[in-house]
Every structure is written in C-alpha cells, then in structure tokens.
Write a protein that holds these residues in place. Structure first.
Motif, PDB file in Angstrom:
ATOM      1  N   LYS A 273      11.504 -20.620  29.535  1.00 40.82           N
ATOM      2  CA  LYS A 273      12.463 -19.676  28.955  1.00 40.82           C
ATOM      3  C   LYS A 273      13.811 -19.789  29.664  1.00 40.82           C
ATOM      4  N   ILE A 274      14.865 -19.740  28.855  1.00 35.97           N
ATOM      5  CA  ILE A 274      16.232 -19.748  29.386  1.00 35.97           C
ATOM      6  C   ILE A 274      16.929 -18.494  28.884  1.00 35.97           C
ATOM      7  N   GLU A 275      17.181 -17.567  29.785  1.00 35.52           N
ATOM      8  CA  GLU A 275      17.902 -16.342  29.420  1.00 35.52           C
ATOM      9  C   GLU A 275      19.391 -16.539  29.712  1.00 35.52           C
ATOM     10  N   TRP A 276      20.209 -16.218  28.736  1.00 27.49           N
ATOM     11  CA  TRP A 276      21.652 -16.362  28.929  1.00 27.49           C
ATOM     12  C   TRP A 276      22.370 -15.161  28.348  1.00 27.49           C
ATOM     13  N   GLN A 277      23.693 -15.087  28.476  1.00 28.97           N
ATOM     14  CA  GLN A 277      24.451 -13.891  28.112  1.00 28.97           C
ATOM     15  C   GLN A 277      25.542 -14.207  27.088  1.00 28.97           C
ATOM     16  N   PRO A 278      25.210 -14.138  25.817  1.00 27.19           N
ATOM     17  CA  PRO A 278      26.224 -14.395  24.792  1.00 27.19           C
ATOM     18  C   PRO A 278      27.077 -13.179  24.466  1.00 27.19           C
TER      19      PRO A 278
END
Length: 568
Positions: A273-278
């Motif tokens: 999983k790759i959590e990012w902040q769009p």
C-alpha cells in the motif's frame, strides 16, 4: 530545531530503480541533503533482467538484447565494465547470423526464393509502419517479380478499421492488407510441387505468419491486431547491430548499483500500500513539522515514511492495482493516470531453453548439426497438419542453438502460448517439443525420387538420417513472467485505443498540480510525492532496458531540479 532530511524511496531494484538511485546518490551534495532507500519485493536486484546459467551456458531469463549499439547507454556501460567478452559460453545467438533453415511442417524444405520474397515483403511493411524508411521500389525488386512496396504500404495504411473496434488501424490489420495487396499484384495462384494441394499462396501465408509470430515476441502483443499502427512510427531504436552481453545483462545493473552503500537497497520488502496526500492540506507531526506525505506499507507489516517515492513497478502490476481494486494506492490513482494504465498494452513473452541429450553425440550426430530452424506451420484446414504437434508450439517461429555447437536450444513464446507454457510440466514440454522437432527434422511426405521439381523447393528434405532424426531433450528451463506477482507480464506496447500520449501520462508525477516554484505552500499538498519510472513510461523507447534507464535518469533529475529550485 534542524529540519529533517527529505527521504526518497525507490520501489523496485530493476534497471529504472537502480539507475535513479545511482544518479541521485552520485549527485553533488546529495549524501548530505537526503536519505535514500531502494525497496525491492524480490530476493534479487535486476527486475526483468535476470541472468542465469543452463547447461553450462550463461543465459538470460529476461532482457536479452542491446537494441542497437550506436548511442545506447547500455552498450556504453557494457564497454566500460568490459562485459562484452567472456570465457564462459553465453547466449550470443551467433547461429542466427547463419543462413536459417526454413522448413514446412512435415519435413519439406521451403525454397529460399519463396522465403526471401515473403521475408522481404514483411520487412518492408514493418519498416513502412515504423517510419524507418520508405518502402522498397528498387529495380532489383521489380525484376524479381516483387511488387511495388510503396503502393502496398499506401493501400494497407489507408484502411481505417481494425479488430480492435476503436476505428483505428492495427499493425495486424496493416500487415494482412499488405499481404492481400501483394497477392493481387502478383496474380499468381500456381501450385507448388512437393506440397501437394498446398498452393503457393497458402505457403506464402504460412511464411508470413511465421514472421508475424516473431513480431509478437518483439512487441509482447499476443495478437498483432491489438497493436496500434499509428504509434509504431514513434518507437525508436539505436543504429547499429543488436548484440547480447557476454557477462550477462545483470552485470549492467550490478555496475550501477555498485556506487550505493550497504543498506540502501533492501531486498524482500514488498509494498502492498502507498498512502499519499492529493488533497489540499498538509498533515503535521507532533513537533509541528510537516510530516512526510507518503507512507509505505510492506507485506511484512513494517511501514516507511517518505517525502518522495519513485514507483518503478511494471505496467502489469499497475494494471492489477487499478483493475482488482487492490488498494495499492490510497487514495486510488486519479482518473487520468488510471485510464492511461488501462489503455496501454502489457503482454507476456517467455523463453524456453532445452538441453539436448549427450546421447545424441554417441549416435554420430554432434550438436553442430542442429540448424537455425525457422518453422512454417500449416493452416488448421491443411491435410498435412501433424496432429501430434501441440497447439502451444504452433506460433513458435524458430528454434535454434544459443551459439554454434551449443547443446542448448532456445524458443520464444508470446501471448496465450507463453501463459500455457508456464502451466506445463517439464515432461509435457519435452514431449511436445520433441514431437514438433521430429515433424520438422524428418523425411517429407514426398521423397526426392518422387518429386520431379524438387529444385523449386530446395533439396526436398532435411539431411538427417532416419535413425538420428529424433532429437533427445534432457531437460528444460522456462521463464514465467506472466505468473510472477512482482511483474505479471514482460513489457509494454501501445495497444489499439491507446497512444503515445498515454506513455507520457504514465510519466507524470503526483499530485499533478503544484505551486509555481515547485514547493509546497499552505494551500497545496507537497509536490512530487509519487513519481513513475520504468520502460512503460518512455514514449519512444518503451519495452526496452535503455528506455527504463532513461526513465530512471529522468525522475532522478526531476527531483534534483526540484530541490535546486526550492533552494535545498
């Protein structure tokens, strides 16, 4: 309090990932300004480059060729590290430079005149499609009864429909229209002596199909009717010969990785999983500092925070991530990115290595007698079709030694046949290949004395003794790129319905927007959180190792340029 060093994490230790890491780490001042990690889900570096050994020979399970030596960065590195020569025998494929033996199913040689005519047609059509040159209209071609290839290309490319159903021309459709135009031009339907009722046109079609099957392995498109025609002319190759690397393709990746200190590359770290902040906010840590915007979750339960992540996983893995709702990206990739991933093609190409039994030599037939065999298979409705040949062998274009006198043979598979190969047991493969070889390296249906016009076909049969015609295979080794969860295929192609613009879209970092100077501000999330590299992100060199190399440099330079602008 001193601010934390920005952390850069690269996912994947293949050509793109290692190239990016090498470029970043060797940049002036980088070591004092950044933290760098390369996380690799497998137990080795190299990715789709996987040098191995079989039958005493050095072989390539994945990437094999330097596609043109003129200006290739891979060739330059190979020269610098002296990897182009080796005392150990390797997969140099020098046998392919010999005159190939083109044989029809059942054992009959095919006349070089017929083979050369169709081979020339196919090459000229592909050159036309790829924009390499205008089609051949030389006087020599006309004097040999060949068609005006330019006219054929114009007629074929004028067709605006394809089996893809998108109103765009496919390479498969273009090639078949070119073949049809060739037949119309020749207006010849004569029967070929030595092939019974198999007309010249059917023989020519079978030879043409042999070349189509080779093209399938070049492109990874299991069906050329799914390969976009208009994008073919954007693809670029380096000039000069195509060669293999004597000390193995892996030596290139190892050389690039050699500048990295221990601990930078971490094996067995598969990201799930790759959590990012769009969104337009920036999370803060408990000390009041901006927290790192990307959070990586690994299959072993560990996590890692990063300011920037360069994703170099294959297009096949990205396709699985968007189609199976795997949750690999949280939140999911934006629509523009997901649609590009979905439209582009990603196929399966596998290699099959076969070691000949040493008992073959004791019978008086040494390995040097096995030819560079080009196989012409009959159509399904032909009475000469050999039923014992399995379906998964029927789109294999050639079978040849790795080098002159090698005891190891190589065959390439693409599409559904490649996937079937992965499911077969070694015994099933040996039996199927043995039946196929026996069909080709045996006496034809009509012997020379019964064939009064055998000179039209060549000598009428392959010069193998009856008692030695059976080739014994001791063991096999196959690649399995389609079922490997770290790759789920081999390399990308531009499918009908997609375009070169989708390859450019693949290369766009996330989030897509940023402030004018590249730095985050109070109303936008941090820039360049997720970057993308790999062969499927290069518009003109996709599907190649040098395309992956260029993409790794591109993303490393993107980050270096970013921090130059923001003054870090």
């Amino acid at each position: 309090m001193v601010a934390k060093k920005p952390t850069i994490v690269i996912i994947g230790a293949g050509m793109a990932g290692v190239t990016a890491a090498s470029k970043l780490y060797t940049a002036t001042g980088f070591k004092d300004l950044f933290e760098l990690f390369v996380v690799e889900g497998g137990s080795r570096i190299g990715g789709r480059i996987n040098t191995s050994e079989f039958g005493g020979d050095r072989i390539e399970m994945g990437a094999t060729w330097i596609h043109g030596i003129g200006g290739s960065p891979v060739h330059k590195i190979a020269q610098e590290i002296k990897a182009l020569e080796s005392e150990q025998p390797w997969e140099c494929m020098d046998g392919s430079s010999d005159e190939p033996k083109t044989i029809a199913e059942g054992g009959s040689d095919v006349s070089p005149t017929v083979v050369d005519s169709i081979s020339s047609l196919f090459k000229n059509l592909m050159d036309y499609a790829q924009g390499k040159q205008m089609l051949d209209e030389s006087p020599e071609a006309d004097s040999n009864g060949d068609v005006e290839y330019m006219k054929l290309g114009d007629e074929a490319s004028g067709v605006c429909t394809s089996n893809g159903g998108h109103g765009k021309l496919s390479v498969g459709s273009f090639l078949r229209k070119g073949l049809d135009a060739y037949w119309v031009s020749k207006k010849s339907q004569e029967q070929l002596n030595g092939h019974g009722e198999w007309s010249r046109e059917l023989l020519e079609e079978a030879i043409f199909a042999m070349h189509e099957n080779t093209q399938r392995t070049y492109t990874s498109a299991g069906d050329l009717f799914t390969l976009d025609y208009s994008a073919e002319s954007e693809y670029r190759m380096f000039p000069g010969e195509e060669i293999t690397i004597a000390k193995g393709y892996l030596s290139i990746v190892q050389s690039l990785a050699s500048v990295l200190p221990p601990g930078v590359i971490q094996l067995g770290k598969r990201v799930n999983k790759i959590e990012w902040q769009p969104e337009t906010h920036v999370e803060m840590d408990h000390n009041g500092y901006d927290s790192r915007p990307v959070k990586l979750h690994f299959c072993d339960g560990s996590v890692m925070l990063a300011d920037h992540v360069i994703v170099t996983v294959s297009l096949g893995v990205l396709k699985a991530a968007i189609h199976q709702d795997s949750g690999m990206f949280s939140p999911p990739l934006p629509r523009f990115k997901a649609e590009a991933i979905s439209r582009l093609g990603f196929g399966v190409v596998n290699k099959l290595f076969l070691q000949l039994s040493s008992t073959h030599v004791t019978k008086g037939q040494d390995f040097s007698k096995f030819p560079f065999l080009q196989m012409v298979f009959h159509r399904p409705d032909s009475e000469f079709r050999v039923k014992k040949i399995p379906w998964w062998m029927r789109k294999t274009a050639s079978l040849c030694p790795l080098y002159h006198k090698s005891s190891v043979l190589l065959a390439w598979f693409a599409g559904s046949e490649a996937l079937e190969l992965e499911l077969l047991k070694d015994e099933e493969i040996i039996n199927g290949v043995s039946e196929t070889i026996s069909s080709f390296l045996s006496r034809p249906y009509k012997k020379d004395k019964e064939n009064s016009h055998s000179n039209e076909l060549g000598n009428g049969h392959v010069n193998y003794d009856e008692e030695d015609s059976e080739v014994k295979i001791a063991k096999v080794l196959k690649s399995q790129w389609g079922s490997d969860p770290l790759f789920l295929g081999s390399y990308s192609y531009v499918a009908v319905g997609s375009s070169g613009e989708d390859l450019d879209t693949m290369a766009e970092p996330l989030p897509k927007f940023s402030s004018c100077n590249g730095a985050a501000n109070a109303t936008s999330p941090p820039s360049l959180q997720i970057l993308f590299a790999g062969e499927a992100t290069h518009r003109t060199h996709y599907s190649t190792t040098h395309g992956a190399y260029f993409s790794g440099l591109r993303e490393a330079n993107r980050l270096l340029q970013h921090y130059h602008h923001v003054g870090v």
